[in-house]
Design an enzyme around this catalytic site. Structure first.
Site, PDB file in Angstrom:
ATOM      1  CG  ASP A   1      46.880  37.456 -33.134  1.00  0.00           C
ATOM      2  OD1 ASP A   1      47.851  37.459 -33.915  1.00  0.00           O
ATOM      3  OD2 ASP A   1      46.841  38.147 -32.106  1.00  0.00           O
TER       4      ASP A   1
ATOM      5  CB  CYS B   1      45.249  40.972 -39.014  1.00  0.00           C
ATOM      6  SG  CYS B   1      43.930  40.247 -40.042  1.00  0.00           S
TER       7      CYS B   1
ATOM      8  CE  LYS C   1      49.279  41.142 -31.300  1.00  0.00           C
ATOM      9  NZ  LYS C   1      48.052  40.539 -31.816  1.00  0.00           N
TER      10      LYS C   1
ATOM     11  CB  SER D   1      41.559  37.502 -28.521  1.00  0.00           C
ATOM     12  OG  SER D   1      40.707  37.926 -29.553  1.00  0.00           O
TER      13      SER D   1
END
Length: 552
Positions: free
Chosen positions: A78, A119, A121, A468
């Site tokens: 991301d 991380c 997803k 985020s």
């Protein structure tokens, strides 16, 4: 064993031949087949160390009498995809990952899985697959990176790089210091250091019992992480032999445990999307109402970067997830005693947990009686929106400002960089939802720029996109319905006044119903922003963020 379907009987002679072609010995042909779904890639800092962890998991599987098979799944960073069109692929990749894991496990009739993840997803995508196919599974999250440091200043990815851009553009630091921070903020492999989305989901995976104790907080470059990987490989064979499946572990109580822990530690707002998606995958009755109910009840007892100085390294030293669960269990706030993939119940894991109360506060001495996350409703968000309360200064819990509307993140960034945003403004970034984006981009760049420019307590940002886990400030995301579906956020005009009230969980556009109806009648139908490829399929099938932005 499920794998008997591909290896037992005369008719499976060709199948056994093909399996032997991969290197499976005749002695091991009848062992439990355990897939290692690995998201290794050289592109993502959280994943570059996974080759070593793959070996440790594989050793564990073979030591316990299983046969390991490694296969890959995609991983999007991301941070690297932030602030440009690439971010449109981040959230959609969650469903792509789930499809990949499901396809490999079902096509080859695996007996069990070890999901090697990290991380934002990737972890929820793998968990969605685990609930869909419901075969014995354990998760290994690869762990956080080491803290950065420069000139005795502790650094994280957010404060050492993203917010540094705003400080540089505001004249607070010079270019030489900016380049120093850039080089030193991310010193090792691992997920970024704070309670951002990656580490939030790693912690919640451990809370849900799908990974071994301390998996979430052990550093990606530590020997402890290697040992956890080995032990997870061994445990996967035990789970397969005893047919202990994800749905034996994850149910309504488990997901509510995750919500309670999330609120108590001030996790990422993205967790709302992922827990709702998990509920859908497992056909579990958990909705946004569960978040709403618990958000009025749970105190915040952990406060990490970006809302405070401590990082995941400090959280691990303070006792990690077992300590958090012990504090919540002792407080009797509703943590259910569930079975975990370790073979232990939560009560057995937390019984002798060490707690450093300077970082993990006793429940009756919280950082704040407000939870770390909250859901707001009002005429601007009839179906709800979310905010990271832990990232908002208490002086800003009631905020009223004037709307400045932008129909894309890029337009908002241009206005910020050209110093067109002033104190009292509320940035509206719309048509960035799951359908409108498409892909519901994260808004870390504009939120970090606001903070870096010193506007973190005097401006707000409202979007139908998402944030985020590193976001802080007066930021409201996941506004539902989204603009692309004709939600009220599409009707806002420059100069409209908006009131945000964190205490009462309200967000209202201070415009009359009559005026809003006139604007709705004049609103043009939304046209999809893509005409081919994966994003077009995603945009046509994705549901609202209030449903977890699920596809189908």
């Amino acid at each position: 064993m499920r794998s008997d379907r591909i290896k037992k009987g005369i008719a499976r002679t060709p199948h056994r031949g093909l399996l032997m072609a991969t290197g499976v010995s005749k002695k091991n042909i009848n062992a439990p087949y355990i897939g290692i779904a690995s998201s290794f890639t050289d592109l993502v800092p959280g994943h570059v160390g996974m080759r070593d962890l793959e070996r440790q998991i594989e050793k564990g599987i073979h030591s316990a009498g299983g046969q390991a098979f490694i296969f890959g799944v995609p991983a999007v960073c991301d941070g690297i995809s932030m602030g440009h069109s690439g971010m449109r692929y981040s959230l959609p990749s969650r469903d792509l990952i789930a499809d990949c894991v499901e396809t490999m496990a079902e096509a080859h009739q695996l007996d069990g899985l070890v999901l090697l993840s990290n991380c934002d997803k990737i972890t929820p995508g793998m968990l969605i697959a685990a609930l869909r196919i419901n075969i014995p599974t354990i998760v290994v999250t690869a762990g956080p990176m080491l803290d950065g440091e420069s000139k005795c200043e502790k650094l994280t990815m957010i404060k050492g790089s993203f917010e540094a851009v705003g400080k540089f553009r505001n004249g607070i630091i010079d270019e030489e210091r900016l380049l120093e921070l850039e080089e030193e903020s991310c010193p090792s492999a691992g997920s970024c250091q704070g309670m951002y989305t990656a580490n939030t989901m790693a912690c919640l995976t451990e809370v849900m019992g799908m990974s071994l104790p301390f998996c979430a907080t052990s550093s990606a470059v530590s020997s402890k992480k290697r040992r956890i990987a080995f032990e997870s490989g061994m445990q996967s064979v035990y789970l397969a032999q005893n047919n202990i499946c994800p749905k034996d572990i994850i149910d309504r109580d488990t997901l509510r445990n995750a919500i309670i822990a999330d609120l108590a530690m001030g996790g990422s707002t993205n967790s709302f999307l992922h827990i709702l998606a998990l509920a859908n995958a497992g056909n579990i009755n958990v909705t946004l109402d569960d978040f709403e109910q618990l958000s009025h009840e749970i105190h915040q007892i952990v406060k990490l970067d970006p809302s405070a100085e401590p990082t995941m390294t400090d959280f691990h030293k303070a006792g990690g997830v077992p300590a958090l669960l012990k504090a919540l269990t002792d407080a009797n706030v509703g943590i259910a005693d569930k079975l975990t993939a370790s073979g232990l119940k939560l009560s057995e894991i937390t019984a002798n947990a060490y707690i450093n109360n300077s970082l993990i506060h006793p429940y009756d001495e919280p950082f704040t009686t407000k939870p770390g996350l909250g859901i707001l409703y009002g005429n601007l968000a009839p179906d709800g929106c979310v905010t990271k309360i832990s990232g908002i200064d208490e002086s800003c819990y009631e905020f009223e400002g004037v709307a400045r509307t932008f129909d894309s993140e890029e337009d908002a960034m241009n206005a910020l960089e050209e110093d067109k945003i002033k104190a009292g403004d509320i940035l509206i970034i719309r048509y960035e939802g799951p359908k409108g984006g498409p892909g519901m981009r994260e808004m870390l760049a504009p939120t970090s720029l606001l903070v870096g420019k010193g506007l973190g307590t005097s401006c707000a940002l409202i979007t139908d996109g998402r944030f985020s886990g590193g976001t802080r400030g007066i930021c409201i995301g996941h506004v539902c319905p989204e603009a692309a579906n004709g939600g009220p956020i599409a009707l806002i005009q420059n100069g409209d006044k908006i009131k945000i009230d964190i205490n009462s969980r309200k967000i209202d556009l201070l415009v009359s119903d009559e005026e809003l109806e006139k604007r709705r009648e004049a609103l043009k139908p939304f046209e999809l922003r893509c005409n081919s490829g994966y994003l077009l399929k995603y945009a046509k099938n994705v549901k609202d963020a209030s449903c977890g932005a699920i596809v189908g």
